[in-house]
Design a protein around this motif. Structure first.
Motif, short mmCIF file in Angstrom:
data_model
loop_
_atom_site.label_atom_id
_atom_site.label_comp_id
_atom_site.label_asym_id
_atom_site.label_seq_id
_atom_site.Cartn_x
_atom_site.Cartn_y
_atom_site.Cartn_z
N PHE A 100 6.16 -1.43 2.42
CA PHE A 100 5.60 -0.26 2.46
C PHE A 100 6.81 0.81 2.26
CE2 PHE A 100 6.02 3.77 5.16
CZ PHE A 100 4.61 4.17 5.03
N ALA A 101 8.10 0.50 2.60
CA ALA A 101 9.22 1.48 2.40
C ALA A 101 9.60 1.46 0.67
CB ALA A 101 10.44 0.87 3.09
N GLU A 102 9.27 0.24 0.12
CA GLU A 102 9.52 -0.10 -1.26
C GLU A 102 8.38 0.84 -1.97
OE1 GLU A 102 11.20 -0.98 -4.70
OE2 GLU A 102 12.03 -1.56 -2.94
N ILE A 103 7.54 0.84 -1.52
CA ILE A 103 6.34 1.70 -2.42
C ILE A 103 6.72 3.17 -2.31
CG2 ILE A 103 3.74 2.45 -2.24
CD1 ILE A 103 2.96 -0.32 -1.49
N VAL A 104 7.15 3.67 -0.85
CA VAL A 104 7.57 5.05 -0.83
C VAL A 104 8.76 5.30 -1.67
CG1 VAL A 104 8.41 6.77 0.84
CG2 VAL A 104 6.49 5.05 1.32
N ARG A 105 9.79 4.58 -1.95
CA ARG A 105 10.79 4.70 -2.69
C ARG A 105 10.58 4.60 -4.01
NH1 ARG A 105 13.32 1.16 1.13
NH2 ARG A 105 13.13 -0.65 -0.34
N ASP A 106 9.59 3.83 -4.66
CA ASP A 106 9.38 3.96 -5.88
C ASP A 106 8.54 5.12 -6.45
OD1 ASP A 106 8.97 2.29 -8.27
OD2 ASP A 106 6.90 2.59 -7.80
#
Length: 640
Positions: free
Chosen positions: A586-592
């Protein structure tokens, strides 16, 4: 150089010769005013062969030649297509096509009115324009019969204007000798012979017998109605002939049963014994002032041999750039490359019936793009095919026949019952557009004429601001909201409450979308609808920090714009965080999604929260930055 008129031409035309192509002089021109039955003015000529003169009605497609001065009093013309009709016992020539040979000439000969015996009306006509008809022929008279064999030859072209041919050297025509078929008083003189085939452009209510050969280009469904006379049903189809003439044919009740299954789009038919009435322009977009009503005695005969001279369809394409200035409800043809297709969504009509709607985008060489709304069966049949092609990166060319212009929130084009869609059609306009798109047009910036004008009349595409100007200029604090565009970068996204559970039920033609909560039965309860549902929707409610070179601010992005920023549906993120508990993914999608630059259309309005006034900024549209058009915009700023 003197021009010889065709001797005895008036007499020959009245005897039934439609192949003479005579040279005649126009002695007088009179405009016949509009009437309730006639939506266009008509012109009446007084034409002469140097000896005899007679009145002639001019087909409406030739009106421009009179208005432009190509044909004037004194002009020498050659009649190309014409017929001679009986109007209550009087012969009247109807000119369907003609060429101007000499624009201006002195009166040739000393013509007299043909067929009159009264001494006063037989006086010599010494000058053009001095002829007054002894009895004016009124073309609003109801009963008209064709004289025998008066149908014109095929070949009228309503699209080609007359060309001045001053170098034309006419030859003297021999005296007319009636052919054998006109010397005898057999069945043909009793009006018993089959009707001659004439062009659609030549049809008018003053003909008693006619036949047309044409291709069916569109066919509507059977519609049922109820009025003071009771229940009924109706259907219509459109015809196109080899000369480019178009006309609509309508059938009612028992006639529907007779001809609905007989007519098929693409087939050629011979049609006769119908009645002509003024076209109802509220429902008929064809360029014809008449439409045909078939009756119990009408004939619709299939032509088994394919007629290659009749095109399968006729278009009059308008560039997308011109649609921007088209009036609301205009019916037009448009062609473009499909750049995007939205999913089909169910819509509840006011009558309680459900239909479907799908929106796609077209662009063309005009540098403009337009939204096209597909309704009903167009969504499932053509819309699904277009969506699959775009998803596979194969952007098809789409030609739209008879689309309807809407001016709601910008200009768009929608389908109606008579609309036809052609995907990757095989004709020159489509090939040209395909070549343009494949060789650079795909990457060319296009300005959308749809959803351009916001409530209040401001144009979103014209008001560019920086982040700092929002506060410095006090935007949003007036009575009406401000609509601006900023070029900004997403620097932070709040993730603690990025979406909400929404009601999936429909209210009218819109989804409720109000927040729902879990009920005691483990179902979703909507306070607005006062109903429970097994499922709910997940809709974005993003709080996003944006910044540019002048500062930063917070904006709110709802469902559609939230998906543009996050790149995936809210339901997927919700499942990752709360159901699958995959926090890292989830956090990776947001950071991207951080530090992407967009063109953001914002609605700015001051709202009350308790006793406090706050300026709320909502993202209404998200576009990727087109650096080519942005560079041009910045260069224009420097020039100013």
């Amino acid at each position: 150089m003197p021009v010889s008129l065709t001797p005895n031409a008036i007499k020959a035309i009245n005897a039934g010769d439609v192949n003479l192509k005579p040279l005649l002089q126009v002695l007088d021109i009179k405009m016949i005013g509009r009437s309730q039955e006639r939506s266009q003015e008509r012109y009446r000529f007084l034409i002469s062969d140097g000896v005899s003169a007679q009145h002639a009605m001019v087909a409406v497609q030739l009106n421009d030649r009179v208005k432009s001065g190509q044909v004037d009093k004194g002009s020498i013309v050659q009649l190309i297509d014409y017929i001679c009709s009986d109007v209550k016992g009087r012969k009247v020539i109807v000119v369907l096509n003609m060429e101007t040979v000499v624009p201006h000439s002195e009166t040739v000969g000393n013509p007299t009115i043909f067929g009159e015996t009264d001494t006063e009306t037989q006086k010599t006509l010494s000058a053009a324009g001095n002829i007054q008809p002894p009895n004016r022929v009124g073309f609003n008279e109801p009963t008209v019969q064709h004289s025998v064999n008066k149908a014109p030859p095929r070949g009228i072209n309503i699209h080609n204007p007359a060309n001045s041919t001053s170098s034309f050297r006419p030859s003297v025509q021999p005296s007319y000798q009636p052919p054998a078929s006109y010397r005898n008083h057999g069945p043909i003189m009793k009006n018993e012979a089959p009707a001659r085939v004439i062009p659609i452009a030549a049809l008018n209510p003053y003909q008693g017998r006619w036949a047309i050969k044409a291709r069916v280009t569109a066919k509507g469904d059977i519609r049922r109605y109820n009025n003071a006379k009771g229940d009924g049903k109706v259907f219509s189809f459109d015809l196109l002939d080899s000369d480019g003439g178009e006309i609509r044919v309508t059938c009612f009740n028992a006639v529907v049963d007779r001809f609905y299954d007989v007519t098929e789009v693409g087939k050629v038919y011979l049609i006769s014994k119908g009645s002509l009435k003024p076209a109802q322009k509220n429902f008929n977009h064809l360029k014809n002032e008449w439409e045909i009503f078939l009756e119990s005695t009408s004939n619709v005969e299939l032509c088994p041999d394919e007629d290659g001279s009749i095109p399968r369809q006729q278009f009059s394409f308008r560039p997308i750039g011109e649609i921007e200035n088209a009036e609301n409800n205009t019916i037009l043809d448009v062609i473009g490359v499909v750049t995007s297709v939205n999913p089909s969504v169910p819509i509840l009509r006011k009558n309680g019936m459900e239909t479907h709607r799908r929106i796609l985008n077209l662009k063309d060489e005009s540098g403009k793009a337009v939204e096209v709304t597909l309704w009903g069966e167009f969504c499932n049949r053509d819309g699904r095919q277009l969506e699959e092609m775009v998803d596979s990166a194969s952007h098809p060319v789409l030609a739209i026949k008879a689309g309807k212009v809407s001016d709601f929130s910008g200009k768009s084009v929608g389908t109606i019952s008579s609309t036809q869609l052609f995907i990757n059609p095989d004709f020159p306009e489509a090939h040209k557009l395909r070549n343009w798109f494949d060789h650079g047009g795909k990457d060319t910036a296009s300005f959308s004429i749809s959803r351009d004008t916001m409530p209040g009349g401001s144009s979103r595409n014209e008001i560019r601001k920086s982040v700092s100007q929002i506060k410095e200029e006090g935007l949003g604090r007036s009575e009406k909201p401000d609509w601006i565009t900023v070029k900004a970068t997403v620097s932070f996204i709040k993730t603690d409450s990025f979406c909400y559970t929404a009601c999936p039920l429909m209210i009218g033609d819109k989804q409720c979308n109000k927040k729902v909560t879990r009920s005691g039965t483990n179902r979703w309860l909507c306070d607005r609808c006062n109903q429970e549902s097994d499922e709910c929707d997940y809709r974005y409610l993003l709080q996003v920090q944006i910044q540019d070179h002048t500062g930063l601010t917070w904006v709110t992005a709802f469902q559609e714009t939230g998906e543009e920023i996050m790149g995936c549906p809210a339901k997927k993120l919700y499942a990752l965080k709360y159901e699958l508990e995959k926090e890292e993914e989830f956090a990776e999608i947001v950071r991207d999604r951080l530090f992407h630059q967009y063109m953001l259309k914002l609605k700015i309005k001051e709202e009350s929260y308790g006793d406090e006034q706050r300026v709320k900024m909502t993202v209404v549209k998200v576009d990727a930055v087109n650096y080519r058009s942005e560079s041009k915009f910045l260069l224009d700023l420097l020039v100013r």
